[in-house]
Scaffold this motif. Structure first.
Motif, mmCIF file in Angstrom:
data_model
loop_
_atom_site.group_PDB
_atom_site.id
_atom_site.type_symbol
_atom_site.label_atom_id
_atom_site.label_comp_id
_atom_site.label_asym_id
_atom_site.label_seq_id
_atom_site.Cartn_x
_atom_site.Cartn_y
_atom_site.Cartn_z
ATOM 1 N N UNK A 75 4.524 81.704 37.115
ATOM 2 C CA UNK A 75 5.582 82.557 37.661
ATOM 3 C C UNK A 75 5.159 83.199 38.979
ATOM 4 N N UNK A 76 3.892 83.596 39.082
ATOM 5 C CA UNK A 76 3.400 84.234 40.300
ATOM 6 C C UNK A 76 3.421 83.244 41.469
ATOM 7 N N UNK A 77 3.002 82.019 41.214
ATOM 8 C CA UNK A 77 2.994 81.009 42.268
ATOM 9 C C UNK A 77 4.413 80.625 42.693
ATOM 10 N N UNK A 78 5.356 80.732 41.753
ATOM 11 C CA UNK A 78 6.755 80.422 42.071
ATOM 12 C C UNK A 78 7.460 81.621 42.720
ATOM 13 N N UNK A 79 6.772 82.778 42.771
ATOM 14 C CA UNK A 79 7.348 83.973 43.383
ATOM 15 C C UNK A 79 8.345 84.680 42.494
ATOM 16 N N UNK A 80 8.237 84.519 41.187
ATOM 17 C CA UNK A 80 9.195 85.117 40.254
ATOM 18 C C UNK A 80 8.780 86.506 39.765
ATOM 19 N N UNK A 81 7.556 86.929 40.102
ATOM 20 C CA UNK A 81 7.091 88.259 39.709
ATOM 21 C C UNK A 81 6.997 89.103 40.971
#
Length: 89
Positions: A75-81
């Protein structure tokens, strides 16, 4: 991904802990250990285990986010957090 039955069992334990919390405190204060022994085993908060909210993974749980380290990384790499990004120095 954890099996649905495992997730359901954990939810059932959480409900039992909440249901018997007041009675458990009352019996502890009175020192009635025989009464405590008669409560259901799963009503003890010690039997609860933190699990990832999305996948149900029991290991690598991050309390601050409520998810496992694997899910957190994805999620962090996808920018969701919000507010979390990959460190570089």
């Amino acid at each position: 991904m954890a099996k649905e039955g495992v997730k359901a069992r954990e939810i059932k334990r959480q409900k039992l802990v909440a249901k018997f919390a007041a009675k458990r405190e009352e019996l502890k204060a009175a020192g009635d250990f025989a009464g405590l022994d008669k409560l259901p085993k799963n009503s003890s908060p010690v039997r609860l285990h933190n699990r990832c909210k999305l996948t149900g993974r029991p290991r690598g749980y991050m309390r601050q986010f409520g998810i496992s380290r694997v899910t957190f990384r994805e999620m962090a790499l996808a920018g969701k957090i919000p507010g979390v990004r990959k460190a570089s120095w």
